[in-house]
Design a protein around this motif. Structure first.
Motif, mmCIF file in Angstrom:
data_model
loop_
_atom_site.group_PDB
_atom_site.id
_atom_site.type_symbol
_atom_site.label_atom_id
_atom_site.label_comp_id
_atom_site.label_asym_id
_atom_site.label_seq_id
_atom_site.Cartn_x
_atom_site.Cartn_y
_atom_site.Cartn_z
ATOM 1 N N GLU A 173 0.801 -1.229 0.000
ATOM 2 C CA GLU A 173 0.000 0.000 0.000
ATOM 3 C C GLU A 173 0.836 1.284 0.000
ATOM 4 O O GLU A 173 0.338 2.345 -0.361
ATOM 5 N N LEU A 174 2.063 1.212 0.441
ATOM 6 C CA LEU A 174 2.846 2.443 0.533
ATOM 7 C C LEU A 174 3.284 2.903 -0.850
ATOM 8 O O LEU A 174 3.812 2.123 -1.643
ATOM 9 N N ASN A 175 3.070 4.165 -1.127
ATOM 10 C CA ASN A 175 3.484 4.724 -2.413
ATOM 11 C C ASN A 175 4.954 5.078 -2.354
ATOM 12 O O ASN A 175 5.318 6.176 -1.956
ATOM 13 N N ALA A 176 5.779 4.151 -2.752
ATOM 14 C CA ALA A 176 7.211 4.403 -2.706
ATOM 15 C C ALA A 176 7.905 3.449 -3.658
ATOM 16 O O ALA A 176 7.427 2.344 -3.892
ATOM 17 N N GLY A 177 9.011 3.891 -4.208
ATOM 18 C CA GLY A 177 9.760 3.041 -5.124
ATOM 19 C C GLY A 177 10.573 1.980 -4.398
ATOM 20 O O GLY A 177 10.883 0.934 -4.947
ATOM 21 N N VAL B 153 8.462 7.152 -7.067
ATOM 22 C CA VAL B 153 7.200 7.411 -7.754
ATOM 23 C C VAL B 153 6.804 8.852 -7.461
ATOM 24 O O VAL B 153 7.446 9.549 -6.681
#
Lengths: 286, 484, 299
Positions: free
Chosen positions: B440-444, B463
């Protein structure tokens, strides 16, 4: 007295509903003999804004649907299109396509949907990796959907082009807002009817009709849109998109080619375009 | 609660890494077309040791003419380099990797002198990783057809690469190695305050016999950088730096044929749950924010602590901070070195003031700080929320903003509530929680039960507004190939 | 004293522990801080002989060594204690009379601990009666691994009772506990059951003490101190054969528990050959020459 045909009112497709444009404006689609075929919604930036809101709202749950499920949803779309094949052939012919061309385009469209339906639970296996890092960690990289994608759909191949662009977007868990072909939006909006009668959740695909000139800048600049796909070769438009997309570092993909009927217009790389790579580390000693 | 007193510790006498064997020239010229040449500008700027304020060398400022020259050299070299047998290309790159290993200590000392980072880090992390990066990509040169099956691809051309000051040699390696392995040629500009190891790398490149013009290293500031970005004969821009400059670059190359990868800022969320391995988590939190003085784009600068363990975590953090040793970057026992530049120090101080004005509660490690040089103590901010400036903006210094959370959904929402999306950390011993969070975490990059780990095989990048594209690993090759 | 809540015992991540330990090992200890550290280490040694072939004679020789480490070196401390089997306690006690060097005795069916509680208690009582100042007991690892934590706890508590004034060191034998999570759990049980010290190993099992297990145990001590204000001691044993390793342990102690633990009342090294290595290092610090072991007595 001969029966009077009932004409279809073409409307936008937003959040699983068919609203008229908020602007109240329209533009005319005529055939080769300058006869009116239909009045189309001349969508405004507000229609686009509304569509982005619903696309954002459903994106996460669509992304979290299983790959198997997304594949079957796409397959169902293909089934629905197959059953309404003749309608689409007719609609494409109205704007001047020969019967054989129209038939070919519709059939290829169906096949393309099935092609991508099949990729849904496979592309991850092709593109992800386990990375052998030189420390006590397990490390892997996988693809995740980029989020909400705005699409300037191809002008040619109004049906096949659009399907070729959006199928790889949605199969990867993204949602999208599309500006349909300006030349022939009728098949695009009719395709929305197909989507609506299949199992695609409302808001995953949103289709607007209108003018590139008016909407392009909004498609490119909206900060809650994660990526934009532009189909065409107008360098001025491309420059504008690349410029405006800097605002939130939107991912930009330009498809200049026009041979959407060709096999090279389908590959898992079209899916990968709208994916982000995520790398995960975890210690592996107990 | 009884307190552990780690302040009056058994003091370690200084264990200074010798710099006797370090040979630095008084002046450094530009490395273009295989040799060092004087800049047409005739201008030099100072490279300053941020721990002592001493000028350690003078660096050329490349102007438009110099960039023209470098791009021309790279263009000419591209014709033969891109045609050279891939396995031979590989051998040159392997050779560079080996030569960095041989001279590792020299590089480490210079890196610490020029940039202020502790010798322990430059010796154990920066330099070995840089060498490994060359070694990794060298091996790819003749195997590219296996990286992207069923595609046809070719090198892009001349890559203009602009790198930051936080990991000078390592970032040079991240940029140069994949570029030349794929058959491109390079014009690279190191950051203004940390040019030296890139210029030392130029010496190695010269000695390695790499064909002239394949790698050109030009020095200078922002103006030199924009000459590279806007040069018509450059085919690819790779930039690592601030999000602000990244956006500017993207804007200025709009409508050109240039390909782009960006590795930009971040505001990494580091999330610790009550079921975490708490002592290792605390160590990870420390490493996440204080590694390299916090001059790390992927630093875990936002800490989210589950309410039930808030007090214990903060106390353990404070304990751990008291055993950190701040001081001379060349001392082998130093944990935290000097802030890279006066400008960066001013930025950090600015944010501290904002944090205080906005009502944040500050905790700083007590330490005596030398009058010379740029120093800033490890700092915690408590009593802050998502709306605080220091929670939203990248500080790029040793400053950690701490917030609490109650539920998983709440912390995911807060963690993602930022325009950035570079990195995140998760600390829990429950496997399903890790998978939920990493998904769920928005991270590369998501580090679970670890933080700030890097490896040549592991793709890195962000991202959203943290960047475009990946560096490292198989996926890092993509940025340097043109697909037909 | 009460049974610890094992549900709240912190979990341990081994990779993270090893990374932390690696940082301790990277500290560079030179010059005066090295001399200081070596003196400290020397003063913390439990000079040990725990062999089946031990005789009063070799125990006596070791005791003499404990009291006269290297008389030509000025200002060096004496070791903290000698550590022997119960039957050797009286000889050691006699030999060390008048010194401040303690006599520690292993007990409770050392090293395996596979005896009945009665035997363990009488073993302990015997050692205490013979004059042991400190008792190094072993826990029942088999019971621990079988999940019989109450059994392990009760046994320690019983031994503690019969120790009287003697200090109790509880050997976890970490080399048999399989995971660092178990090391932490066993530390909690031992501490709550009344251990004055927790000790890593018997020296009879490989691996003996490692920095990683000792680090986990130090953290258990730290957390207990924070909750109760009670200071528990720590004794790594086995495998600490060089000055370099000893200094690394001290760095770890210094940066984990701080200066209040930096003395023989709260930290010991269980070792046999460490003392001579430290002496060599100290001699070298003084003379500037590298030493040969032949110049140091091997008793």
């Amino acid at each position: 007295m001969a029966r009077i045909n009932v004409l279809k009112t073409y409307k936008n497709f937003i959040g699983g509903k068919f609203p008229r444009t908020e602007s109240g404006r329209y533009f005319q689609i005529k055939n080769g003999n300058e006869e009116l075929l239909a009045n189309m919604c001349l969508s405004s930036r507000k229609d686009f804004r509304n569509a982005v809101v619903v696309a954002r709202k459903v994106q996460k749950s669509w992304q979290n649907a299983t790959a198997l499920n997304r594949g079957q949803v796409l397959y169902r779309v293909a089934e629905m299109l197959e059953s309404r094949k003749s309608q689409f052939i007719e609609e494409l012919m109205m704007t001047g396509l020969s019967k054989s061309h129209a038939k070919n385009e519709v059939e290829l469209s169906i096949d393309r949907l099935i092609y991508y339906a099949g990729w849904s639970d496979k592309f991850q296996q092709v593109f992800s990796s386990v990375n052998p890092v030189a420390s006590n960690h397990f490390n892997f990289s996988l693809l995740q959907s980029v989020g909400v994608v705005s699409v300037i759909s191809p002008n040619d191949y109004s049906l096949l082009g659009m399907i070729s662009v959006i199928a790889p977007i949605i199969v990867g868990g993204n949602t999208c807002v599309i500006l349909s072909s300006e030349k022939n939006p009728m098949a695009s909006i009719s395709f929305a009817e197909v989507l609506n009668t299949s199992d695609v959740p409302s808001g995953v695909v949103n289709i607007l009709t209108g003018k590139r000139k008016e909407l392009l800048s909004h498609f490119a600049s909206h900060k809650d849109v994660n990526a934009i796909i532009y189909c065409g070769d107008n360098n001025q438009e491309i420059k504008e998109i690349e410029h405006l997309s800097s605002e939130n570092l939107k991912r930009v993909k330009i498809y200049k080619h026009k041979n959407w009927d060709h096999n090279s217009s389908q590959s898992p790389f079209f899916i990968e375009t709208c994916q982000e790579l995520k790398t995960i580390w975890h210690p592996n000693k107990v | 609660m009884s307190n552990i007193d780690l302040n009056k510790i058994w003091n370690y006498t200084t264990a200074k890494e010798s710099k006797d064997h370090i040979l630095l020239k008084e002046k450094y010229d530009l490395f273009i077309n295989g040799k060092f040449v004087k800049s047409k500008s005739r201008k030099y700027f100072n490279s300053v040791n941020p721990a002592t304020d001493e000028i350690i060398a003078k660096i050329s400022e490349a102007n438009k003419e110099d960039i023209n020259f470098a791009v021309k050299a790279a263009n000419t070299a591209f014709k033969s380099w891109s045609k050279l047998k891939a396995k031979e290309r590989a051998k040159y790159i392997f050779r560079i990797a080996r030569m960095i290993q041989e001279r590792a200590k020299e590089f480490a000392v210079i890196e610490s002198m020029d940039g202020g980072k502790p010798i322990r880090e430059s010796r154990d992390i920066d330099i070995p990783l840089a060498a490994n990066h060359f070694f990794y990509y060298a091996g790819w040169a003749d195997k590219l057809e296996y990286a992207f099956p069923n595609t046809s691809h070719e090198p892009i051309g001349v890559a203009g690469q602009i790198i930051p000051w936080n990991f000078p040699l390592l970032m040079a390696a991240w940029k140069i190695a994949p570029a030349i392995a794929c058959g491109n040629t390079v014009v690279l500009k190191p950051a203004e305050t940390t040019s030296l190891t890139a210029l030392k790398l130029a010496e190695i490149i010269e000695e390695s016999g790499l064909p002239k013009g394949v790698v050109n290293i030009v020095t200078g500031g922002g103006k030199t950088g924009s000459e590279i970005v806007n040069h018509p004969n450059i085919d690819k821009i790779a930039f690592t730096g601030s999000t602000k400059v990244g956006k500017l670059i993207k804007r200025s190359i709009a409508g050109t044929h240039k390909k782009l990868t960006l590795e930009l800022g971040g505001k990494g969320a580091n999330i610790i749950f009550e079921d975490a391995a708490i002592d290792q988590a605390v160590e990870g939190i420390i490493n996440a924010i204080f590694f390299n003085q916090g001059h790390v784009c992927c630093a875990g600068s936002r800490l989210f602590v589950q309410e039930s363990i808030f007090e214990i975590v903060v106390e353990k953090l404070k304990d751990r901070m008291s055993s950190l040793i701040i001081g001379d970057p060349l001392d082998k026992n130093t944990d935290i070195g000097a802030i890279n530049s006066k400008e960066q120090l001013a930025t950090i101080k600015k944010y501290i003031n904002i944090g205080l004005e906005e009502g944040g509660e500050i905790y700083q490690k007590k330490c005596s700080i030398s009058e010379k040089g740029n120093w800033f103590p490890p700092t915690l901010f408590l009593n802050v929320s998502q709306s605080h400036t220091i929670v939203q903006e990248e500080i790029f210094g040793p400053v950690l903003a701490i917030q609490t959370f109650r539920t998983i959904d709440e912390v995911i929402e807060k963690a993602n509530n930022t325009p950035y999306g570079l990195s995140a950390g998760v600390w829990t011993e429950k496997g399903s929680k890790i998978f939920k969070l990493t998904k769920e975490l928005n991270a590369g990059v998501v580090w679970a039960n670890t933080y700030n780990k890097f490896d040549p095989t592991s793709p890195f990048g962000g991202v959203k507004e943290s960047g475009i594209g990946r560096e490292g690993g198989l996926h890092g090759l993509k940025a340097y190939l043109k697909f037909k | 004293m009460s049974f610890p809540n094992l549900l709240t015992v912190p979990k341990i991540d081994k990779t993270g522990v090893e990374e932390r330990v690696n940082r301790f090992c990277k500290r560079s200890i030179k010059n005066s801080s090295k001399t200081h550290g070596l003196h400290l280490a020397l003063s913390m040694i439990d000079l040990t002989t725990l062999d089946g072939k031990d005789t009063p004679e070799n125990v006596k020789r070791m005791c003499y060594k404990a009291n006269h480490l290297h008389d030509s070196l000025q200002g060096i401390p004496k070791v903290a204690a000698v550590c022997v089997y119960p039957t050797m306690v009286k000889y050691a006690k006699k030999e060390l009379k008048g010194t401040k060097i303690n006599v520690a005795s292993v007990a409770t069916g050392f090293p395996s601990g596979q005896s009945s509680l009665d035997v363990k208690l009488s073993d302990t009582k015997f050692a205490v009666n013979e004059g042991a100042d400190e008792i190094d007991m072993v826990i029942s690892r088999g019971k621990f691994l079988a999940g019989e934590y109450n059994f392990v706890y009760d046994e320690i508590a019983s031994v503690k009772e019969v120790c009287g004034k003697a200090h109790l060191k509880v050997i976890l034998e970490t080399g048999e506990l399989d995971t660092l999570d178990n090391v932490r759990k066993a530390s909690e049980i031992a501490i709550y059951a009344g251990a004055d010290f927790i000790k890593t190993s018997t020296g009879k099992i490989n691996p003996a003490s490692t920095m990683s297990v000792a680090y986990v145990m130090l953290n258990a001590i730290k957390d207990y101190y924070k909750q109760t204000g009670i200071k528990i001691g720590m004794k790594p044993a086995g495998g600490i054969s060089s000055s370099k390793i000893a200094l690394q342990y001290l760095v770890m102690l210094n940066e984990t528990l701080g200066h209040e633990w930096m003395n023989k009342d709260l930290f010991r090294f269980g070792a046999s050959s460490l003392a001579n290595d430290i002496l060599m290092q100290l001699q070298r610090q003084e003379s500037g020459y590298y030493e040969s072991i032949d110049y140091f007595s091997k008793d």
